[in-house]
Design a protein around this motif. Structure first.
Motif, mmCIF file in Angstrom:
data_model
loop_
_atom_site.group_PDB
_atom_site.id
_atom_site.type_symbol
_atom_site.label_atom_id
_atom_site.label_comp_id
_atom_site.label_asym_id
_atom_site.label_seq_id
_atom_site.Cartn_x
_atom_site.Cartn_y
_atom_site.Cartn_z
ATOM 1 N N UNK A 50 39.658 52.840 57.783
ATOM 2 C CA UNK A 50 40.920 52.465 57.147
ATOM 3 C C UNK A 50 40.949 52.895 55.676
ATOM 4 N N UNK A 55 44.652 53.150 54.246
ATOM 5 C CA UNK A 55 45.268 51.875 54.592
ATOM 6 C C UNK A 55 44.629 50.724 53.825
ATOM 7 N N UNK A 56 43.425 50.967 53.306
ATOM 8 C CA UNK A 56 42.780 49.976 52.439
ATOM 9 C C UNK A 56 42.222 50.686 51.226
ATOM 10 N N UNK A 64 37.771 61.699 49.771
ATOM 11 C CA UNK A 64 38.603 62.889 49.688
ATOM 12 C C UNK A 64 38.860 63.381 51.102
ATOM 13 N N UNK A 74 48.979 59.678 49.022
ATOM 14 C CA UNK A 74 49.320 59.075 50.289
ATOM 15 C C UNK A 74 50.408 59.826 51.055
ATOM 16 N N UNK A 75 51.509 60.139 50.369
ATOM 17 C CA UNK A 75 52.622 60.712 51.122
ATOM 18 C C UNK A 75 52.308 62.140 51.577
ATOM 19 N N UNK A 76 51.455 62.866 50.839
ATOM 20 C CA UNK A 76 51.057 64.195 51.327
ATOM 21 C C UNK A 76 50.089 64.060 52.501
ATOM 22 N N UNK A 78 49.861 61.724 54.656
ATOM 23 C CA UNK A 78 50.525 61.251 55.877
ATOM 24 C C UNK A 78 51.070 62.379 56.742
ATOM 25 N N UNK A 83 46.955 58.507 62.637
ATOM 26 C CA UNK A 83 46.073 57.340 62.739
ATOM 27 C C UNK A 83 46.485 56.482 63.925
ATOM 28 N N UNK A 84 45.503 56.095 64.716
ATOM 29 C CA UNK A 84 45.750 55.127 65.777
ATOM 30 C C UNK A 84 45.034 53.864 65.361
ATOM 31 N N UNK A 85 45.771 52.773 65.203
ATOM 32 C CA UNK A 85 45.174 51.543 64.704
ATOM 33 C C UNK A 85 44.706 50.672 65.862
ATOM 34 N N UNK A 88 47.488 47.503 66.295
ATOM 35 C CA UNK A 88 48.932 47.536 66.071
ATOM 36 C C UNK A 88 49.713 47.653 67.371
ATOM 37 N N UNK B 2 35.897 68.209 49.298
ATOM 38 C CA UNK B 2 36.723 68.919 50.264
ATOM 39 C C UNK B 2 37.721 69.759 49.466
ATOM 40 N N UNK B 8 49.924 71.397 51.912
ATOM 41 C CA UNK B 8 50.412 70.078 52.320
ATOM 42 C C UNK B 8 51.402 69.548 51.289
ATOM 43 N N UNK B 9 52.625 69.391 51.688
ATOM 44 C CA UNK B 9 53.597 68.836 50.753
ATOM 45 C C UNK B 9 54.165 67.544 51.322
ATOM 46 N N UNK B 10 54.442 66.623 50.404
ATOM 47 C CA UNK B 10 55.004 65.347 50.823
ATOM 48 C C UNK B 10 56.430 65.569 51.296
ATOM 49 N N UNK B 98 52.699 41.767 64.281
ATOM 50 C CA UNK B 98 52.236 42.610 65.379
ATOM 51 C C UNK B 98 51.674 43.935 64.871
ATOM 52 N N UNK B 99 51.797 44.187 63.581
ATOM 53 C CA UNK B 99 51.237 45.427 63.048
ATOM 54 C C UNK B 99 52.197 46.603 63.091
ATOM 55 N N UNK B 103 51.675 50.059 61.240
ATOM 56 C CA UNK B 103 51.618 51.301 61.998
ATOM 57 C C UNK B 103 52.582 52.338 61.411
#
Lengths: 246, 259
Positions: A50, A55-56, A64, A74-76, A78, A83-85, A88, B2, B8-10, B98-99, B103
């Protein structure tokens, strides 16, 4: 010449309410590898992945992922990380197809709905509501949603816990096809047979530390055991109980 | 290290994704019969049971009766109060527990998108509830048209914001879904009882009558009654609603958790 790394963690630490859960974990995970994280309950496996997935927030240490900082970038991240939690649930009144349609809309270049459901053999259940799917089917759908955005890295937490043998084999086949596509897979697992079959390398965690890190065969050899399960028991001093993580 | 991947762009999900999410929330609501039908049905029930008694008593000279002064304002307030205090917090705390929010937080979508979609879908449901109540009022009970439709629309907007605000306070403070439901029911019935939902505030003991006009439900129905019948709008009708809305912003910012 070392291979390019997909994930690098340096001395990660995390504690909750004074209890240390992750106590200095450093891992190098190569691009395209399938990397397993093993360990008894409470070893810090989920917390580690996580933190890698952003996520944490670690208390200290660095992560990295493809050169990105999981929280700051974070937004890049994503865009390229699926991710499979572990726990959830999903919108449970929506059908499998509706859920895939929803999740694929979040990504710029997603797989088609049909391809995504096909990856986990759920095309026949596409019009079944999530709440009416069996536990194994829910689990597979959850894996599918981690793959819908064509991620370069996938984090999977306990994907086959509680699944029947057929369902497990189906998920394994899916993971093997991901490897063929060059996707880096980081998986937390309790199932030794699964790790032995799928993973290029394994880190064995206990009490928030890395006990051993090697190929599954290397770890077996190091413990002078005949298989990974025996090695796990002798290295961690823990018995494995069926379904303990369920 | 790395290697940094410059490709990779947001990219935040676009309007199409918003549309699909709002549609998903709408489908979820449409398949949840209790949350769909109760906020439409309960106010109608109150409307049907109290309207026939009220509509003949003329009050003032503009043709307005007790129907426009008491029944309709209570019924309209109920629609927003039910959706705000019961539907919204139940969904949000379920999504958190419920997450589902967590998610979604692991995708390029933000959990904030779910919150906004919930508000949009519930606003649509409120509009259906209002349309239904008004249609029945005009068709079956000869309701007299409002003195100023614009003033009523403004009042409706303020009532909606404050009732949703109370819902956000519940969703922010309730630790579990059951707590959210319990808190929602207590507030809905409690504020509703004090606001005249069970047969007019005049039957309440004097001190409670006094208190009730400063509480959001009572203030909301007073405001709707005043704007509908063209009476002056008092600060006491506005202030409780603004306070509820303002408090909800502060409390949500301080206490609302996505997981």
């Amino acid at each position: 010449m070392t291979k390019e790394l997909a994930i690098e963690t340096t001395n990660l630490r995390k504690s909750y309410k004074g209890r240390t859960v992750v106590d200095g974990i450093s891992l190098d995970i190569e691009r395209g590898a399938t990397f397993g994280i093993l360990g008894p309950n409470g070893a810090g496996k989920t917390t580690t992945v996580e933190m890698i997935g952003g996520l944490r927030k670690p208390d200290s240490g660095a992560v990295s992922v493809l050169g990105l900082h999981p929280i700051r970038d974070r937004s890049r991240l994503r865009q390229v990380l699926g991710i499979q939690l572990q726990s959830a649930l999903l919108h449970d009144a929506l059908t499998a197809k509706e859920l895939v349609d929803l999740y694929r809309s979040f990504y710029p270049n997603p797989r088609s709905t049909k391809e995504t459901l096909g990856l986990v053999h759920l095309n026949e259940q596409r019009n079944t509501k999530f709440q009416k799917l069996s536990g194994g089917q829910q689990q597979r759908l959850s894996v599918a949603l981690a793959l819908v955005g064509r991620p370069e890295i996938v984090i999977l937490d306990e994907i086959t816990t509680g699944l029947d043998p057929t369902a497990r084999r189906r998920i394994w086949a899916t993971l093997e096809s991901l490897r063929d596509e060059g996707v880096t897979v980081l998986m937390v697992s309790h199932a030794m047979d699964e790790v032995e079959r799928l993973c290029d390398r394994v880190a064995l965690l206990k009490d928030g530390r890395v006990l051993a890190e090697d190929t599954p065969a290397g770890i077996t050899q190091m413990a002078e055991a005949t298989n990974l399960e025996e090695a796990f028991v002798s290295l961690t001093g823990t018995e494995i109980f069926e379904g303990e993580a369920a | 290290m790395t290697t940094t991947q410059s490709h990779i762009t947001a990219r935040r999900p676009g309007p199409r994704s918003w549309g699909i999410l709002i549609k998903s929330e709408a489908k979820t609501l449409a398949r949840d019969y209790a949350s769909l039908l109760l906020p439409l049905g309960l106010p109608l029930l109150v409307l049907l049971t109290s309207a026939s008694m009220a509509s003949s008593e003329a009050i003032g000279t503009d043709g307005f009766t007790a129907f426009e002064f008491y029944v309709l304002p209570i019924v309209l307030t109920m629609v927003f109060a039910y959706i705000g205090m019961l539907n919204m917090p139940t969904y949000l705390s379920y999504y958190r527990k419920s997450g589902i929010l967590r998610r979604l937080g692991a995708t390029p979508a933000s959990p904030m998108m779910v919150l906004v979609s919930q508000i949009v879908v519930n606003a649509l449901l409120s509009l259906i509830g209002i349309a239904l109540a008004l249609s029945v009022s005009f068709v079956f009970f000869d309701a007299v048209a409002p003195a100023s439709a614009l003033a009523v629309a403004g009042a409706i907007l303020l009532v909606m914001v404050s009732m949703y605000g109370i819902g956000m306070i519940i969703a922010s403070l309730a630790p579990t879904m059951n707590a959210a439901i319990a808190l929602g029911i207590i507030l809905f019935l409690g504020l509703g009882a004090l606001g005249g939902m069970f047969g007019g505030r005049s039957i309440l003991p004097e001190p409670l009558q006094e208190v009730s006009q400063y509480l959001p439900f009572g203030a909301a129905s007073d405001l709707l009654a005043a704007t509908w019948t063209g009476q002056p709008v008092e600060p006491t009708m506005i202030i409780p609603l603004v306070v509820a809305a303002g408090a909800s912003v502060l409390i949500s910012l301080a206490f609302f958790r996505w997981e």
